[in-house]
Design a protein around this motif. Structure first.
Motif, PDB file in Angstrom:
ATOM      1  N   VAL A 124      -2.340  -0.321   1.517  1.00 19.24           N
ATOM      2  CA  VAL A 124      -1.666   0.350   0.398  1.00 19.24           C
ATOM      3  C   VAL A 124      -0.247  -0.168   0.212  1.00 19.24           C
ATOM      4  CG1 VAL A 124      -3.075   2.430   0.611  1.00 19.24           C
ATOM      5  CG2 VAL A 124      -0.896   2.311   1.840  1.00 19.24           C
ATOM      6  N   GLY A 125       0.413  -0.557   1.326  1.00 18.25           N
ATOM      7  CA  GLY A 125       1.757  -1.118   1.217  1.00 18.25           C
ATOM      8  C   GLY A 125       1.758  -2.478   0.556  1.00 18.25           C
ATOM      9  N   LEU A 126       0.791  -3.318   0.904  1.00 21.41           N
ATOM     10  CA  LEU A 126       0.684  -4.635   0.278  1.00 21.41           C
ATOM     11  C   LEU A 126       0.411  -4.504  -1.220  1.00 21.41           C
ATOM     12  CD1 LEU A 126       0.550  -7.728   0.764  1.00 21.41           C
ATOM     13  CD2 LEU A 126      -1.925  -7.455   1.022  1.00 21.41           C
ATOM     14  N   ASN A 127      -0.393  -3.531  -1.577  1.00 20.55           N
ATOM     15  CA  ASN A 127      -0.678  -3.300  -2.999  1.00 20.55           C
ATOM     16  C   ASN A 127       0.597  -2.928  -3.756  1.00 20.55           C
ATOM     17  OD1 ASN A 127      -2.613  -3.009  -5.210  1.00 20.55           O
ATOM     18  ND2 ASN A 127      -2.132  -0.835  -5.085  1.00 20.55           N
ATOM     19  N   GLN A 128       1.462  -2.121  -3.117  1.00 20.95           N
ATOM     20  CA  GLN A 128       2.731  -1.753  -3.757  1.00 20.95           C
ATOM     21  C   GLN A 128       3.677  -2.948  -3.852  1.00 20.95           C
ATOM     22  OE1 GLN A 128       4.348   2.173  -2.313  1.00 20.95           O
ATOM     23  NE2 GLN A 128       2.416   2.195  -1.192  1.00 20.95           N
ATOM     24  N   LEU A 129       3.701  -3.789  -2.824  1.00 28.26           N
ATOM     25  CA  LEU A 129       4.538  -4.988  -2.870  1.00 28.26           C
ATOM     26  C   LEU A 129       4.116  -5.922  -4.003  1.00 28.26           C
ATOM     27  CD1 LEU A 129       4.882  -5.905   0.922  1.00 28.26           C
ATOM     28  CD2 LEU A 129       6.744  -5.299  -0.629  1.00 28.26           C
ATOM     29  N   SER A 130       2.831  -5.964  -4.280  1.00 31.38           N
ATOM     30  CA  SER A 130       2.307  -6.845  -5.325  1.00 31.38           C
ATOM     31  C   SER A 130       2.415  -6.236  -6.715  1.00 31.38           C
ATOM     32  CB  SER A 130       0.836  -7.175  -5.033  1.00 31.38           C
ATOM     33  OG  SER A 130       0.689  -7.727  -3.743  1.00 31.38           O
ATOM     34  N   ASP A 131       2.670  -4.930  -6.787  1.00 35.77           N
ATOM     35  CA  ASP A 131       2.631  -4.225  -8.081  1.00 35.77           C
ATOM     36  C   ASP A 131       3.934  -3.506  -8.403  1.00 35.77           C
ATOM     37  OD1 ASP A 131       0.070  -5.058  -8.398  1.00 35.77           O
ATOM     38  OD2 ASP A 131      -0.874  -3.119  -8.094  1.00 35.77           O
ATOM     39  N   ILE A 132       5.059  -4.016  -7.945  1.00 35.60           N
ATOM     40  CA  ILE A 132       6.325  -3.297  -8.154  1.00 35.60           C
ATOM     41  C   ILE A 132       6.600  -3.066  -9.631  1.00 35.60           C
ATOM     42  CG2 ILE A 132       8.834  -3.435  -7.891  1.00 35.60           C
ATOM     43  CD1 ILE A 132       8.411  -4.810  -5.238  1.00 35.60           C
TER      44      ILE A 132
ATOM     45  N   ILE B  38       7.621  -3.407   6.927  1.00 35.48           N
ATOM     46  CA  ILE B  38       6.717  -2.290   7.215  1.00 35.48           C
ATOM     47  C   ILE B  38       5.260  -2.754   7.182  1.00 35.48           C
ATOM     48  CG2 ILE B  38       5.868  -0.066   6.381  1.00 35.48           C
ATOM     49  CD1 ILE B  38       8.667   0.536   5.373  1.00 35.48           C
ATOM     50  N   VAL B  39       4.911  -3.460   6.128  1.00 35.41           N
ATOM     51  CA  VAL B  39       3.526  -3.899   5.953  1.00 35.41           C
ATOM     52  C   VAL B  39       3.102  -4.852   7.081  1.00 35.41           C
ATOM     53  CG1 VAL B  39       2.086  -5.381   4.505  1.00 35.41           C
ATOM     54  CG2 VAL B  39       3.377  -3.535   3.463  1.00 35.41           C
ATOM     55  N   SER B  40       3.945  -5.816   7.404  1.00 32.29           N
ATOM     56  CA  SER B  40       3.621  -6.770   8.475  1.00 32.29           C
ATOM     57  C   SER B  40       3.502  -6.074   9.824  1.00 32.29           C
ATOM     58  CB  SER B  40       4.708  -7.851   8.543  1.00 32.29           C
ATOM     59  OG  SER B  40       4.854  -8.512   7.307  1.00 32.29           O
ATOM     60  N   SER B  41       4.406  -5.139  10.082  1.00 31.71           N
ATOM     61  CA  SER B  41       4.396  -4.434  11.368  1.00 31.71           C
ATOM     62  C   SER B  41       3.112  -3.646  11.563  1.00 31.71           C
ATOM     63  CB  SER B  41       5.612  -3.499  11.459  1.00 31.71           C
ATOM     64  OG  SER B  41       6.817  -4.220  11.358  1.00 31.71           O
ATOM     65  N   PHE B  42       2.663  -2.959  10.527  1.00 33.31           N
ATOM     66  CA  PHE B  42       1.459  -2.137  10.669  1.00 33.31           C
ATOM     67  C   PHE B  42       0.198  -2.989  10.756  1.00 33.31           C
ATOM     68  CE2 PHE B  42       4.203   1.392   9.516  1.00 33.31           C
ATOM     69  CZ  PHE B  42       3.676   2.408  10.296  1.00 33.31           C
ATOM     70  N   ALA B  43       0.180  -4.140  10.114  1.00 34.00           N
ATOM     71  CA  ALA B  43      -0.968  -5.044  10.260  1.00 34.00           C
ATOM     72  C   ALA B  43      -1.056  -5.556  11.699  1.00 34.00           C
ATOM     73  CB  ALA B  43      -0.841  -6.215   9.286  1.00 34.00           C
ATOM     74  N   ILE B  44       0.078  -5.943  12.249  1.00 34.83           N
ATOM     75  CA  ILE B  44       0.103  -6.431  13.633  1.00 34.83           C
ATOM     76  C   ILE B  44      -0.307  -5.329  14.606  1.00 34.83           C
ATOM     77  CG2 ILE B  44       1.622  -7.270  15.473  1.00 34.83           C
ATOM     78  CD1 ILE B  44       3.234  -8.703  13.243  1.00 34.83           C
ATOM     79  N   LEU B  45       0.227  -4.114  14.399  1.00 31.93           N
ATOM     80  CA  LEU B  45      -0.120  -2.997  15.272  1.00 31.93           C
ATOM     81  C   LEU B  45      -1.611  -2.684  15.223  1.00 31.93           C
ATOM     82  CD1 LEU B  45       2.866  -0.539  14.636  1.00 31.93           C
ATOM     83  CD2 LEU B  45       2.306  -1.673  16.798  1.00 31.93           C
TER      84      LEU B  45
END
Length: 408
Positions: A168-176, A201-208
């Motif tokens: 959902v975070g990546l979608n927001q980054l792509s749709d600002i 935030i998005v990268s951290s949660f993907a890695i986690l």
């Protein structure tokens, strides 16, 4: 037009106090004049003069437009913009007045609230409930409720929620830019989060998510996370052969694959094969849950674009709503859900388990009636009404996962 008034103004030739001084008719007026002059001296000392004179000129311009342009709709619109800018300048330049400082608690509250909106809580709740519900399908007897079961289920929930926040975070980054029209309350669209903050935030949660899936050691869980990552990335990222959300059918298939197939089968296999060490068995309740959620996932994929038709049109997102219209897609979604409820009632009626039969038949009949009653009262001229109904669809989604474990 109003924006032309903001910026570099020449120092006005008229005395500043003339715009602020009241009529000198009594002693109170004289005091007010003295205060205004004192304020002018303080303003020159503490702030750049251009800000002060900008406010004076804005004030004169606003007063002129308010009296001259009241009969012209476009002038009135500019008048409102100018008035808003005047208020912003006035509030910033009167900062000599005492203003309460933000307490640490307020800062923490604001940070939590921004992250809450960024994580799209309705998807978080849906993901958690779906994993709990599907995990219960693997339970065969009461002794299966062991610490091992709860640990395995918790590991799956946490890893899936981390991946959910990535998607959902990546979608927001792509749709600002789109969200500035459709969802201006989201942190990236509103400016509460910078692009850099969103990426972190998005990268951290993907890695986690991948880290947790790897250390758990469950292959069904890891593959569920990996496929969700691939589909979520392809859905949003604007790269060649990606950004699948632009294509209505492909976008619906992405949501269908994640919500209807991966969540049901992969997380069931995680409990069945990794936690209980049992052979793979596709049970009747699992097949029912997968089929029913297939309908529900398609409905969510279609319905989520109904409130966002304005921004999607502007930015060329060819959703079904843009192509067919809000009301038509709305009733397609209602029809699909009612069909799914009818099938669920028939499945429940054929169950050999008495308590399962009553719960599934009555539960799905009640939800079908509630859906139809609520749908007939929606006002399509109000975006808030459509958005509210979309949240109601998610509540039905939650309710279904309460009924799925009762199908036997």
């Amino acid at each position: 037009m109003a924006s032309l008034f903001i910026g570099s103004f020449q120092t006005p030739s008229f005395p500043v106090a003339a715009d602020f001084s009241p009529l000198k008719t009594n002693s109170h007026a004289i005091v007010r004049v003295l205060k205004c002059k004192a304020w002018k001296r303080a303003e020159k000392h503490f702030y750049p003069e251009k800000h002060f004179y900008t406010s004076v000129k804005l004030h004169k311009q606003y007063m002129t437009q308010e009296h001259v342009g009241s009969s012209d709709g476009s002038i009135i619109a500019e008048d409102k913009k100018l008035k808003g800018r005047l208020l912003v300048h006035a509030s910033s330049e009167h900062s000599l007045e005492s203003q309460p400082s933000k307490s640490p608690w307020n800062s923490v509250h604001d940070a939590v609230d921004a992250f809450y909106r960024f994580s799209r809580p309705h998807t978080i709740i849906g993901t958690a409930l779906s994993i709990i519900s599907v995990s219960l399908l693997a339970v065969e007897k009461f002794s299966d409720f062991s610490p091992l079961f709860f640990t395995g289920m918790l590991e799956a929930i946490v890893a899936a929620l981390f991946m959910n926040i990535y998607i959902v975070g990546l979608n927001q980054l792509s749709d600002i830019e789109i969200d500035k029209v459709n969802k201006p309350y989201l942190p990236l669209a509103s400016g509460e989060y910078s692009m850099q903050t969103g990426v972190i935030i998005v990268s951290s949660f993907a890695i986690l998510s991948f880290w947790l899936g790897w250390i758990v050691g469950s292959w069904p869980l890891f593959w569920a996370l990996f496929i969700s990552f691939l589909l979520g990335t392809a859905y949003s990222v604007n790269l060649p052969l990606m950004r699948w959300k632009r294509f209505a059918v492909v976008a619906a298939l992405c949501i269908f694959a994640v919500r209807a197939v991966i969540v049901q089968i992969a997380f069931y296999l995680h409990i069945q094969t990794y936690v209980y060490r049992r052979p793979v068995v596709l049970s009747r309740p699992l097949l029912f849950a997968t089929a029913f959620m297939s309908f529900f996932s398609v409905v969510i994929a279609l319905f989520k674009d109904i409130p966002d038709i304005v921004g999607d049109k502007i930015f060329g997102i060819q959703s079904f709503t843009v192509r067919l219209g809000q009301e038509r897609v709305f009733w397609i979604c209602i029809s699909l859900l009612e069909m799914a409820y009818l099938v669920a009632i028939l499945v429940g009626a054929t169950s050999s388990n008495i308590w399962s039969k009553y719960f599934t038949v009555l539960g799905h009949a009640a939800l079908a009636l509630l859906l139809w009653t609520r749908a007939k009262s929606v006002d399509f001229s109000k975006k808030t009404a459509i958005t509210s109904f979309y949240m109601f669809i998610w509540k039905l989604f939650y309710a279904e996962y309460l009924l799925v474990p009762l199908v036997r």
